[in-house]
Design a protein around this motif. Structure first.
Motif, PDB file in Angstrom:
ATOM      1  N   LEU A  89       0.839  -1.192   0.000  1.00 28.95           N
ATOM      2  CA  LEU A  89       0.000   0.000   0.000  1.00 28.95           C
ATOM      3  C   LEU A  89       0.876   1.245   0.000  1.00 28.95           C
ATOM      4  O   LEU A  89       1.957   1.237   0.590  1.00 28.95           O
ATOM      5  N   GLN A  90       0.392   2.286  -0.624  1.00 30.45           N
ATOM      6  CA  GLN A  90       0.984   3.620  -0.508  1.00 30.45           C
ATOM      7  C   GLN A  90       0.019   4.414   0.370  1.00 30.45           C
ATOM      8  O   GLN A  90      -1.062   4.808  -0.088  1.00 30.45           O
ATOM      9  N   ILE A  91       0.378   4.622   1.632  1.00 33.75           N
ATOM     10  CA  ILE A  91      -0.535   5.243   2.588  1.00 33.75           C
ATOM     11  C   ILE A  91      -0.240   6.732   2.686  1.00 33.75           C
ATOM     12  O   ILE A  91       0.880   7.140   2.962  1.00 33.75           O
ATOM     13  N   HIS A  92      -1.280   7.534   2.450  1.00 33.35           N
ATOM     14  CA  HIS A  92      -1.189   8.989   2.534  1.00 33.35           C
ATOM     15  C   HIS A  92      -1.794   9.435   3.866  1.00 33.35           C
ATOM     16  O   HIS A  92      -2.859   8.957   4.260  1.00 33.35           O
ATOM     17  N   PHE A  93      -1.127  10.380   4.534  1.00 35.76           N
ATOM     18  CA  PHE A  93      -1.596  10.881   5.826  1.00 35.76           C
ATOM     19  C   PHE A  93      -2.090  12.310   5.673  1.00 35.76           C
ATOM     20  O   PHE A  93      -1.507  13.105   4.955  1.00 35.76           O
ATOM     21  N   GLY A  97      -6.019  11.349   9.871  1.00 38.46           N
ATOM     22  CA  GLY A  97      -6.531  10.307   9.002  1.00 38.46           C
ATOM     23  C   GLY A  97      -5.492   9.784   8.038  1.00 38.46           C
ATOM     24  O   GLY A  97      -4.407  10.358   7.876  1.00 38.46           O
ATOM     25  N   ALA A  98      -5.823   8.668   7.406  1.00 38.94           N
ATOM     26  CA  ALA A  98      -4.946   8.072   6.398  1.00 38.94           C
ATOM     27  C   ALA A  98      -5.810   7.483   5.288  1.00 38.94           C
ATOM     28  O   ALA A  98      -6.943   7.046   5.528  1.00 38.94           O
ATOM     29  N   GLY A 122      -6.720  -7.889   7.475  1.00 41.62           N
ATOM     30  CA  GLY A 122      -5.313  -7.499   7.482  1.00 41.62           C
ATOM     31  C   GLY A 122      -5.108  -6.078   6.985  1.00 41.62           C
ATOM     32  O   GLY A 122      -4.308  -5.318   7.556  1.00 41.62           O
ATOM     33  N   LEU A 123      -5.820  -5.714   5.927  1.00 44.27           N
ATOM     34  CA  LEU A 123      -5.714  -4.351   5.409  1.00 44.27           C
ATOM     35  C   LEU A 123      -6.156  -3.331   6.447  1.00 44.27           C
ATOM     36  O   LEU A 123      -5.514  -2.286   6.631  1.00 44.27           O
ATOM     37  N   MET A 124      -7.247  -3.625   7.135  1.00 47.19           N
ATOM     38  CA  MET A 124      -7.748  -2.688   8.143  1.00 47.19           C
ATOM     39  C   MET A 124      -6.787  -2.590   9.331  1.00 47.19           C
ATOM     40  O   MET A 124      -6.530  -1.499   9.846  1.00 47.19           O
ATOM     41  N   ASP A 125      -6.226  -3.708   9.763  1.00 45.49           N
ATOM     42  CA  ASP A 125      -5.256  -3.676  10.858  1.00 45.49           C
ATOM     43  C   ASP A 125      -4.061  -2.810  10.469  1.00 45.49           C
ATOM     44  O   ASP A 125      -3.557  -2.013  11.270  1.00 45.49           O
ATOM     45  N   CYS A 126      -3.610  -2.936   9.218  1.00 41.41           N
ATOM     46  CA  CYS A 126      -2.491  -2.118   8.737  1.00 41.41           C
ATOM     47  C   CYS A 126      -2.863  -0.643   8.673  1.00 41.41           C
ATOM     48  O   CYS A 126      -2.102   0.214   9.125  1.00 41.41           O
ATOM     49  N   MET A 127      -4.015  -0.336   8.113  1.00 43.08           N
ATOM     50  CA  MET A 127      -4.418   1.072   7.976  1.00 43.08           C
ATOM     51  C   MET A 127      -4.558   1.751   9.341  1.00 43.08           C
ATOM     52  O   MET A 127      -4.156   2.906   9.512  1.00 43.08           O
ATOM     53  N   LEU A 128      -5.111   1.045  10.307  1.00 36.34           N
ATOM     54  CA  LEU A 128      -5.284   1.621  11.640  1.00 36.34           C
ATOM     55  C   LEU A 128      -3.945   1.696  12.368  1.00 36.34           C
ATOM     56  O   LEU A 128      -3.583   2.731  12.927  1.00 36.34           O
ATOM     57  N   LEU A 160      -9.206   2.819   0.814  1.00 35.93           N
ATOM     58  CA  LEU A 160      -9.068   2.437   2.212  1.00 35.93           C
ATOM     59  C   LEU A 160      -8.868   3.706   3.021  1.00 35.93           C
ATOM     60  O   LEU A 160      -8.076   4.578   2.629  1.00 35.93           O
ATOM     61  N   ARG A 161      -9.571   3.795   4.146  1.00 33.04           N
ATOM     62  CA  ARG A 161      -9.478   4.993   4.975  1.00 33.04           C
ATOM     63  C   ARG A 161      -9.404   4.600   6.434  1.00 33.04           C
ATOM     64  O   ARG A 161      -9.947   3.577   6.851  1.00 33.04           O
ATOM     65  N   SER A 162      -8.740   5.449   7.214  1.00 34.74           N
ATOM     66  CA  SER A 162      -8.695   5.242   8.663  1.00 34.74           C
ATOM     67  C   SER A 162      -8.587   6.587   9.357  1.00 34.74           C
ATOM     68  O   SER A 162      -8.150   7.580   8.760  1.00 34.74           O
ATOM     69  N   ARG A 163      -9.024   6.595  10.628  1.00 40.82           N
ATOM     70  CA  ARG A 163      -8.938   7.815  11.422  1.00 40.82           C
ATOM     71  C   ARG A 163      -8.845   7.433  12.892  1.00 40.82           C
ATOM     72  O   ARG A 163      -9.307   6.367  13.295  1.00 40.82           O
ATOM     73  N   ILE A 164      -8.242   8.320  13.670  1.00 44.81           N
ATOM     74  CA  ILE A 164      -8.190   8.144  15.124  1.00 44.81           C
ATOM     75  C   ILE A 164      -9.547   8.566  15.682  1.00 44.81           C
ATOM     76  O   ILE A 164     -10.017   9.672  15.411  1.00 44.81           O
ATOM     77  N   ALA A 165     -10.165   7.697  16.460  1.00 45.07           N
ATOM     78  CA  ALA A 165     -11.469   8.014  17.043  1.00 45.07           C
ATOM     79  C   ALA A 165     -11.341   8.557  18.462  1.00 45.07           C
ATOM     80  O   ALA A 165     -12.069   9.466  18.857  1.00 45.07           O
TER      81      ALA A 165
END
Length: 198
Positions: A89-93, A97-98, A122-128, A160-165
């Motif tokens: 993955l190429q993760i952008h911050f 969020g990412a 696995g993807l979600m664990d990585c993104m978070l 794929l998206r993630s954020r700190i809650a």
């Protein structure tokens, strides 16, 4: 990382080529004799690569995601650049969020023509986890809950998206999701526990 930039790039290129071989081997429809010939070539390549080996996969620096985050959204963090079993993955911050974009291929198939649910996890664990790492925090996954909302297709772009809650002491809660054409297919919520750096 204790290797030169040139060796880092060579390792990255070798892993990318290995992924190409993995996919080609998984979907090939060659004649039997051609498959046997290819197997002999790959066996020889494995012997060649195994003559000198380190005990573990090359690890990227812990502060790499934080450095990428501070550089801005145009400087993504490359996840699994040195491990062909990881989904690259190429993760952008951006702030808390990412985001990443992925087009999964046949290697990640579960039900016919769909992404395997385990790979979604696995993807979600990585993104978070990488998002938390990008905040400069060293934490481990304590729990990860997923909801599979609809089928996630192969061979089509996924966002794929993630954020700190929430952050409460050593406990960090993060949320993430996978989207296809603007509709969520998977949602995740993870609890991470911050640990002492070692």
């Amino acid at each position: 990382m204790d290797i030169t930039p040139e060796r880092q790039q060579a390792a990255n290129d070798l892993v990318a080529a290995t992924r190409e071989v993995m996919l080609a081997a998984s979907v090939t429809d060659m004649d039997l004799d051609e498959m046997r010939a290819a197997e002999r070539v790959l066996t020889e390549v494995a012997r060649m690569l195994g003559k000198r080996a380190r005990p573990r996969v090359v690890r990227a620096p812990f502060d790499g995601p934080a450095t990428a985050r501070s550089a801005g959204p145009d400087h993504p963090w490359p996840l699994f650049a040195y491990n062909p079993l990881g989904i690259p993955l190429q993760i952008h911050f951006d702030g808390d969020g990412a985001t990443a974009r992925l087009t999964p291929d046949a290697l990640y198939e579960g039900p016919p023509d769909l992404l395997h649910g385990g790979f979604s996890a696995g993807l979600m664990d990585c993104m978070l986890g990488v998002l938390i790492q990008a905040q400069g925090r060293r934490a481990v996954t304590a729990s990860l809950d997923l909801s599979y909302l609809r089928p996630t297709p192969l061979d089509q772009p996924l966002d794929l998206r993630s954020r700190i809650a929430e952050i409460s002491g050593r406990k960090i809660t993060a949320e993430g999701w996978i989207e296809h054409e603007g509709r969520r297919t998977v949602e995740a919520r993870g609890l991470f526990i911050e640990i002492d750096g070692t």
